[in-house]
Design a protein around this motif. Structure first.
Motif, PDB file in Angstrom:
ATOM      1  N   LYS A  74     -37.599 -66.441 -15.234  1.00 45.75           N
ATOM      2  CA  LYS A  74     -38.667 -65.959 -16.096  1.00 45.75           C
ATOM      3  C   LYS A  74     -38.911 -64.468 -15.938  1.00 45.75           C
ATOM      4  CE  LYS A  74     -41.087 -70.407 -16.333  1.00 45.75           C
ATOM      5  NZ  LYS A  74     -42.358 -71.125 -16.091  1.00 45.75           N
ATOM      6  N   GLY A  75     -38.314 -63.833 -14.935  1.00 48.61           N
ATOM      7  CA  GLY A  75     -38.527 -62.415 -14.712  1.00 48.61           C
ATOM      8  C   GLY A  75     -37.859 -61.572 -15.772  1.00 48.61           C
ATOM      9  N   LEU A  76     -38.296 -60.325 -15.877  1.00 45.26           N
ATOM     10  CA  LEU A  76     -37.700 -59.402 -16.836  1.00 45.26           C
ATOM     11  C   LEU A  76     -36.270 -59.055 -16.432  1.00 45.26           C
ATOM     12  CD1 LEU A  76     -40.656 -56.916 -17.427  1.00 45.26           C
ATOM     13  CD2 LEU A  76     -39.817 -58.663 -19.001  1.00 45.26           C
ATOM     14  N   THR A  77     -35.445 -58.750 -17.419  1.00 44.28           N
ATOM     15  CA  THR A  77     -34.077 -58.293 -17.191  1.00 44.28           C
ATOM     16  C   THR A  77     -33.830 -57.051 -18.018  1.00 44.28           C
ATOM     17  OG1 THR A  77     -33.058 -59.520 -19.017  1.00 44.28           O
ATOM     18  CG2 THR A  77     -33.320 -60.694 -16.917  1.00 44.28           C
ATOM     19  N   TYR A  78     -32.783 -56.322 -17.648  1.00 41.99           N
ATOM     20  CA  TYR A  78     -32.397 -55.123 -18.393  1.00 41.99           C
ATOM     21  C   TYR A  78     -32.021 -55.500 -19.829  1.00 41.99           C
ATOM     22  CZ  TYR A  78     -30.891 -50.191 -18.081  1.00 41.99           C
ATOM     23  OH  TYR A  78     -30.764 -48.821 -18.197  1.00 41.99           O
ATOM     24  N   LYS A  79     -31.374 -56.648 -19.984  1.00 40.72           N
ATOM     25  CA  LYS A  79     -30.984 -57.099 -21.321  1.00 40.72           C
ATOM     26  C   LYS A  79     -32.211 -57.416 -22.165  1.00 40.72           C
ATOM     27  CE  LYS A  79     -27.655 -60.111 -23.642  1.00 40.72           C
ATOM     28  NZ  LYS A  79     -26.588 -61.130 -23.430  1.00 40.72           N
ATOM     29  N   ASP A  80     -33.242 -58.014 -21.533  1.00 38.07           N
ATOM     30  CA  ASP A  80     -34.503 -58.259 -22.240  1.00 38.07           C
ATOM     31  C   ASP A  80     -35.088 -56.960 -22.777  1.00 38.07           C
ATOM     32  OD1 ASP A  80     -34.374 -60.951 -21.605  1.00 38.07           O
ATOM     33  OD2 ASP A  80     -35.682 -60.768 -19.851  1.00 38.07           O
ATOM     34  N   ALA A  81     -34.882 -55.889 -22.016  1.00 38.93           N
ATOM     35  CA  ALA A  81     -35.430 -54.589 -22.397  1.00 38.93           C
ATOM     36  C   ALA A  81     -34.573 -53.866 -23.430  1.00 38.93           C
ATOM     37  CB  ALA A  81     -35.586 -53.711 -21.150  1.00 38.93           C
ATOM     38  N   GLY A  82     -33.449 -54.485 -23.816  1.00 37.75           N
ATOM     39  CA  GLY A  82     -32.635 -53.916 -24.885  1.00 37.75           C
ATOM     40  C   GLY A  82     -31.350 -53.263 -24.444  1.00 37.75           C
ATOM     41  N   VAL A  83     -31.017 -53.341 -23.136  1.00 37.48           N
ATOM     42  CA  VAL A  83     -29.796 -52.717 -22.622  1.00 37.48           C
ATOM     43  C   VAL A  83     -28.875 -53.810 -22.086  1.00 37.48           C
ATOM     44  CG1 VAL A  83     -28.807 -51.075 -20.984  1.00 37.48           C
ATOM     45  CG2 VAL A  83     -31.028 -50.605 -22.045  1.00 37.48           C
ATOM     46  N   ASP A  84     -27.702 -53.942 -22.689  1.00 36.88           N
ATOM     47  CA  ASP A  84     -26.731 -54.963 -22.304  1.00 36.88           C
ATOM     48  C   ASP A  84     -25.588 -54.297 -21.537  1.00 36.88           C
ATOM     49  OD1 ASP A  84     -24.842 -56.977 -22.080  1.00 36.88           O
ATOM     50  OD2 ASP A  84     -25.202 -57.770 -24.093  1.00 36.88           O
ATOM     51  N   ILE A  85     -25.626 -54.365 -20.205  1.00 39.09           N
ATOM     52  CA  ILE A  85     -24.609 -53.727 -19.372  1.00 39.09           C
ATOM     53  C   ILE A  85     -23.238 -54.339 -19.627  1.00 39.09           C
ATOM     54  CG2 ILE A  85     -23.867 -53.318 -16.992  1.00 39.09           C
ATOM     55  CD1 ILE A  85     -26.773 -53.208 -16.177  1.00 39.09           C
ATOM     56  N   LEU A 286     -36.090 -50.824 -18.899  1.00 40.59           N
ATOM     57  CA  LEU A 286     -36.693 -51.917 -18.136  1.00 40.59           C
ATOM     58  C   LEU A 286     -37.984 -51.466 -17.465  1.00 40.59           C
ATOM     59  CD1 LEU A 286     -36.670 -54.775 -17.057  1.00 40.59           C
ATOM     60  CD2 LEU A 286     -35.031 -54.061 -15.302  1.00 40.59           C
ATOM     61  N   VAL A 287     -38.002 -50.255 -16.934  1.00 35.46           N
ATOM     62  CA  VAL A 287     -39.216 -49.726 -16.302  1.00 35.46           C
ATOM     63  C   VAL A 287     -40.383 -49.739 -17.285  1.00 35.46           C
ATOM     64  CG1 VAL A 287     -40.307 -47.599 -15.456  1.00 35.46           C
ATOM     65  CG2 VAL A 287     -38.093 -48.295 -14.555  1.00 35.46           C
ATOM     66  N   ARG A 288     -40.135 -49.351 -18.517  1.00 43.53           N
ATOM     67  CA  ARG A 288     -41.212 -49.298 -19.512  1.00 43.53           C
ATOM     68  C   ARG A 288     -41.731 -50.688 -19.845  1.00 43.53           C
ATOM     69  NH1 ARG A 288     -38.032 -47.461 -23.431  1.00 43.53           N
ATOM     70  NH2 ARG A 288     -39.680 -47.563 -24.996  1.00 43.53           N
ATOM     71  N   ARG A 289     -40.845 -51.697 -19.844  1.00 48.15           N
ATOM     72  CA  ARG A 289     -41.289 -53.072 -20.048  1.00 48.15           C
ATOM     73  C   ARG A 289     -42.151 -53.537 -18.876  1.00 48.15           C
ATOM     74  NH1 ARG A 289     -38.640 -56.448 -23.787  1.00 48.15           N
ATOM     75  NH2 ARG A 289     -38.053 -55.165 -25.582  1.00 48.15           N
ATOM     76  N   VAL A 290     -41.730 -53.178 -17.662  1.00 43.05           N
ATOM     77  CA  VAL A 290     -42.498 -53.537 -16.466  1.00 43.05           C
ATOM     78  C   VAL A 290     -43.872 -52.891 -16.518  1.00 43.05           C
ATOM     79  CG1 VAL A 290     -42.645 -53.251 -13.957  1.00 43.05           C
ATOM     80  CG2 VAL A 290     -40.478 -53.931 -15.011  1.00 43.05           C
ATOM     81  N   LEU A 291     -43.921 -51.631 -16.901  1.00 48.14           N
ATOM     82  CA  LEU A 291     -45.188 -50.911 -16.975  1.00 48.14           C
ATOM     83  C   LEU A 291     -46.141 -51.597 -17.950  1.00 48.14           C
ATOM     84  CD1 LEU A 291     -46.745 -48.369 -16.065  1.00 48.14           C
ATOM     85  CD2 LEU A 291     -45.753 -47.175 -18.021  1.00 48.14           C
ATOM     86  N   ALA A 292     -45.621 -51.995 -19.100  1.00 47.25           N
ATOM     87  CA  ALA A 292     -46.456 -52.673 -20.089  1.00 47.25           C
ATOM     88  C   ALA A 292     -46.956 -54.013 -19.559  1.00 47.25           C
ATOM     89  CB  ALA A 292     -45.667 -52.870 -21.382  1.00 47.25           C
ATOM     90  N   LYS A 293     -46.097 -54.724 -18.851  1.00 49.97           N
ATOM     91  CA  LYS A 293     -46.459 -56.035 -18.303  1.00 49.97           C
ATOM     92  C   LYS A 293     -47.486 -55.916 -17.182  1.00 49.97           C
ATOM     93  CE  LYS A 293     -44.342 -60.184 -16.264  1.00 49.97           C
ATOM     94  NZ  LYS A 293     -43.075 -60.824 -15.829  1.00 49.97           N
ATOM     95  N   SER A 294     -47.422 -54.816 -16.425  1.00 47.37           N
ATOM     96  CA  SER A 294     -48.270 -54.661 -15.236  1.00 47.37           C
ATOM     97  C   SER A 294     -49.732 -54.424 -15.560  1.00 47.37           C
ATOM     98  CB  SER A 294     -47.759 -53.496 -14.381  1.00 47.37           C
ATOM     99  OG  SER A 294     -48.093 -52.242 -14.984  1.00 47.37           O
ATOM    100  N   GLY A 295     -50.018 -53.902 -16.752  1.00 45.97           N
ATOM    101  CA  GLY A 295     -51.390 -53.556 -17.086  1.00 45.97           C
ATOM    102  C   GLY A 295     -51.825 -52.209 -16.568  1.00 45.97           C
ATOM    103  N   LEU A 296     -50.943 -51.505 -15.860  1.00 47.16           N
ATOM    104  CA  LEU A 296     -51.258 -50.170 -15.358  1.00 47.16           C
ATOM    105  C   LEU A 296     -50.901 -49.115 -16.394  1.00 47.16           C
ATOM    106  CD1 LEU A 296     -49.931 -50.330 -11.675  1.00 47.16           C
ATOM    107  CD2 LEU A 296     -52.256 -50.702 -12.501  1.00 47.16           C
ATOM    108  N   SER A 297     -51.501 -47.946 -16.251  1.00 47.94           N
ATOM    109  CA  SER A 297     -51.102 -46.793 -17.058  1.00 47.94           C
ATOM    110  C   SER A 297     -50.339 -45.819 -16.170  1.00 47.94           C
ATOM    111  CB  SER A 297     -52.327 -46.094 -17.655  1.00 47.94           C
ATOM    112  OG  SER A 297     -52.932 -45.231 -16.696  1.00 47.94           O
ATOM    113  N   LEU A 298     -49.678 -44.865 -16.778  1.00 48.24           N
ATOM    114  CA  LEU A 298     -48.930 -43.858 -16.030  1.00 48.24           C
ATOM    115  C   LEU A 298     -49.843 -42.997 -15.168  1.00 48.24           C
ATOM    116  CD1 LEU A 298     -46.436 -42.785 -18.830  1.00 48.24           C
ATOM    117  CD2 LEU A 298     -45.843 -43.953 -16.699  1.00 48.24           C
TER     118      LEU A 298
END
Length: 435
Positions: A74-85, A286-298
């Motif tokens: 259920k965790g986020l992945t790079y592919k979920d964030a739009g990057v397919d290595i 992926l970092v930007r997806r994590v940031l959005a999920k975390s509820g924190l701001s920059l």
């Protein structure tokens, strides 16, 4: 693992965090984590608009023996964030069929007694964070680093750098901040930012007197290229207001008999890691997806930093380390057989790129301190260990494959400085295993 486990053990080796004196024990229900998952305490975090709330308890999926993630995925992945290595790797394979030799960190072109080594890159969606934080004076360092760090993996000394800056409407003050970072990056890597000025020509002449000297033919060619101007493009309606894009291009040179190509690597050689400053310039989708999920701001404080002031934005925007001088110094003393720049693909995909067929790497996951920013990314995103290792540098931005004797010397020379770590060794068999 024992209570004194390092951060690296807790992140890469999946050890639980140490229990704080007086900390409340989790309830039996909270303790009943699924197989191959660890449950971490909730994090008190400041959230935008002055509100504070407790982040939900996060579960971290732990990979099983370096394989796929466990615990339901259920965790986020790079592919979920739009990057397919995997798609990127497939494209490289197809290109290699048309242009043999593709796949290294830099492209080699024979030129007299030398190879010219070329590299090109951008900084990806780290630019999005630059726009949001207003931190523009270090993004140019990232741009230079991504190319010159690739070039130096062949043992080449960077000669010059060209940049491409594109925007819808030129904001001179903003562009000046970006270019200042590029200039800083060129100074850190002892290379010339081309622009046709007399000063650039003087810098190139200075580089000619360094050791080893360039061949006459290489030097004369580089001098002619000093007349090339850097490129700034205004493209109305193409970019959003206040946004821009960057590309960089670096060229270096190395004697043909001194090129580092990994061909002499054997089982038993050591892996020496050079520490990163943080995320560097890869994985930001992926970092930007994590940031959005975390509820924190920059602008919120990075959780877990023991009260020391450091915002999430500042931690993520730390400029990429430029390894040129350190790596060239180590090379000059002998014993370096291969070098891997840890960018997109992390340890898992980048380190094997320098090995001969039939060899792999064993990584000692408790051999260096993993920066806090990666711990926060993994916790907030619920990201599997295997995904972290294949997306981020995890605190090691450059890996050198060296002989055992060279490893002993390098570690002794840098003892106590936290500037080099023995992070693993070469083994028979292919791929990367984590121990």
């Amino acid at each position: 693992m024992h209570a004194g486990a390092t951060a690296a053990e807790r992140l890469l080796g999946a050890a639980p965090p140490p229990t704080r004196p007086g900390a409340r024990r989790p309830s039996p229900a909270a303790s009943a984590a699924p197989p191959n998952r660890l449950s971490f305490p909730g994090v008190e975090a400041a959230v935008g608009r002055g509100r504070t709330r407790r982040m939900r308890r996060l579960s971290i999926a732990c990979s099983n023996g370096g394989g796929g993630g466990g615990g339901g995925g259920k965790g986020l992945t790079y592919k979920d964030a739009g990057v397919d290595i995997d798609a990127g790797a497939e494209l490289v394979k197809r290109i290699a069929k048309m242009a043999p030799g593709i796949g290294g960190f830099g492209g080699l072109y024979p030129w007299g007694d030398d190879y010219l080594v070329a590299g090109t890159d951008g900084v990806g969606t780290k630019l999005k964070l630059a726009f949001e934080t207003g931190i523009h004076d270090t993004i140019g360092i990232d741009l230079v680093a991504m190319s010159v760090n690739d070039v130096v993996t062949s043992g080449a000394r960077p000669l010059f750098f060209l940049d491409y800056f594109a925007t819808s409407r030129l904001d001179v003050d903003l562009a000046e901040k970006v270019i200042k970072g590029i200039v800083d990056g060129c100074q850190q890597s002892d290379c010339v930012l081309l622009g046709g000025s007399a000063q650039n020509a003087k810098l190139l002449r200075y580089n000619q007197h360094r050791k080893p000297p360039l061949s006459t033919k290489t030097y004369e060619t580089a001098m002619q290229l000093v007349l090339t101007s850097r490129q700034t493009a205004e493209m109305p309606d193409f970019y959003a207001e206040g946004e821009y894009d960057l590309s960089g291009f670096a060229v270096g040179a190395v004697k043909k008999d001194a090129v580092i190509d990994g061909k002499n690597i054997v089982a038993g050689d050591a892996l020496i890691g050079l520490p990163s400053s943080g995320v560097h310039s890869n994985g930001f989708s992926l970092v930007r997806r994590v940031l959005a999920k975390s509820g924190l701001s920059l602008h919120d404080q990075l959780p877990g930093n023991n009260g020391r002031p450091l915002t999430v934005g500042e931690a993520l925007m730390a400029p990429t380390v430029i390894y040129v001088k350190q790596v060239l110094d180590i090379i000059s003393k002998g014993g370096v057989k291969g070098i891997a720049h840890i960018t997109g693909g992390g340890f898992t995909d980048n380190i094997p790129r320098v090995f001969p067929s039939g060899l792999g790497a064993k990584i000692f996951t408790n051999s260096w301190e993993v920066p806090l920013v990666f711990k926060w990314i993994q916790e907030a995103g619920g990201i599997d260990d295997s995904e972290m290792r294949r997306t981020f540098n995890m605190g090691i931005g450059m890996v050198l494959v060296v002989s055992p004797e060279a490893a002993t010397r390098i570690l002794a020379e840098h003892q106590g400085s936290n500037s080099t770590y023995k992070i693993g060794e070469i083994i028979a068999g292919e791929g990367v295993v984590y121990a």
